[in-house]
Design a protein around this motif. Structure first.
Motif, PDB file in Angstrom:
ATOM      1  N   ARG A 161       5.831  -9.545  18.929  1.00 23.58           N
ATOM      2  CA  ARG A 161       6.780  -9.954  17.879  1.00 23.58           C
ATOM      3  C   ARG A 161       8.111  -9.228  18.042  1.00 23.58           C
ATOM      4  O   ARG A 161       9.177  -9.831  17.911  1.00 23.58           O
ATOM      5  CB  ARG A 161       6.196  -9.696  16.491  1.00 23.58           C
ATOM      6  CG  ARG A 161       5.240 -10.769  16.019  1.00 23.58           C
ATOM      7  CD  ARG A 161       4.894 -10.615  14.552  1.00 23.58           C
ATOM      8  NE  ARG A 161       4.254  -9.346  14.250  1.00 23.58           N
ATOM      9  CZ  ARG A 161       2.947  -9.126  14.312  1.00 23.58           C
ATOM     10  NH1 ARG A 161       2.132 -10.098  14.646  1.00 23.58           N
ATOM     11  NH2 ARG A 161       2.451  -7.945  14.020  1.00 23.58           N
ATOM     12  N   GLU A 162       8.045  -7.945  18.336  1.00 22.61           N
ATOM     13  CA  GLU A 162       9.269  -7.161  18.535  1.00 22.61           C
ATOM     14  C   GLU A 162      10.062  -7.699  19.726  1.00 22.61           C
ATOM     15  O   GLU A 162      11.283  -7.847  19.661  1.00 22.61           O
ATOM     16  CB  GLU A 162       8.921  -5.685  18.750  1.00 22.61           C
ATOM     17  CG  GLU A 162      10.116  -4.784  18.856  1.00 22.61           C
ATOM     18  CD  GLU A 162      10.927  -4.687  17.575  1.00 22.61           C
ATOM     19  OE1 GLU A 162      12.154  -4.479  17.686  1.00 22.61           O
ATOM     20  OE2 GLU A 162      10.362  -4.825  16.480  1.00 22.61           O
TER      21      GLU A 162
ATOM     22  N   LEU B   4      11.680 -11.003  18.656  1.00 24.57           N
ATOM     23  CA  LEU B   4      12.819 -10.794  17.757  1.00 24.57           C
ATOM     24  C   LEU B   4      14.049 -10.326  18.524  1.00 24.57           C
ATOM     25  O   LEU B   4      15.164 -10.767  18.246  1.00 24.57           O
ATOM     26  CB  LEU B   4      12.464  -9.792  16.660  1.00 24.57           C
ATOM     27  CG  LEU B   4      11.634 -10.346  15.518  1.00 24.57           C
ATOM     28  CD1 LEU B   4      11.197  -9.225  14.577  1.00 24.57           C
ATOM     29  CD2 LEU B   4      12.400 -11.405  14.751  1.00 24.57           C
TER      30      LEU B   4
ATOM     31  N   ASN C 226      17.473 -12.553  18.679  1.00 25.89           N
ATOM     32  CA  ASN C 226      18.703 -11.977  18.152  1.00 25.89           C
ATOM     33  C   ASN C 226      19.728 -11.633  19.223  1.00 25.89           C
ATOM     34  O   ASN C 226      20.799 -11.137  18.912  1.00 25.89           O
ATOM     35  CB  ASN C 226      18.380 -10.739  17.313  1.00 25.89           C
ATOM     36  CG  ASN C 226      17.688 -11.122  16.030  1.00 25.89           C
ATOM     37  OD1 ASN C 226      18.139 -12.013  15.330  1.00 25.89           O
ATOM     38  ND2 ASN C 226      16.581 -10.476  15.737  1.00 25.89           N
TER      39      ASN C 226
END
Length: 100
Positions: free
Chosen positions: A48-49, A52, A56
């Motif tokens: 997930r990190e 993200l 971004n």
């Protein structure tokens, strides 16, 4: 071939002595993209990190927007419904404040 022949549930336990250190990370990403149900809680958090950070990244967004515009141009009206769904999905992804 070992990776492709292995059952999804076994991939996380494979101990392949890769000569190229990048391959271990590539195997993890392969599992995460194709078999997310095989990830541990910690691996899910790491994935997930990673996602993200990718979402971004302003360069990635610019590339997506450029590719999206090109797909609209090439696909015409026939591609519009699918591309609209894709754009709706992308818009639903979490974006860190300041990167919008």
């Amino acid at each position: 071939q070992t990776v492709r022949r292995s059952a999804p549930g076994v991939l996380g336990r494979l101990d392949i002595p890769f000569r190229d250190s990048r391959l271990k990370e590539m195997l993890f990403r392969y599992r995460a993209r194709n078999y997310p149900e095989t990830l541990t809680e910690h691996e899910q958090s790491v994935w997930r990190e990673f996602c993200l950070k990718r979402i971004n990244d302003s360069g990635a967004r610019e590339k997506y927007e450029s590719g999206f515009a090109e797909a609209l141009e090439r696909g015409g009206d026939a591609a519009r419904p699918l591309l609209d769904k894709l754009n709706t999905y992308i818009a639903s992804l979490p974006i860190a404040a300041g990167n919008q």
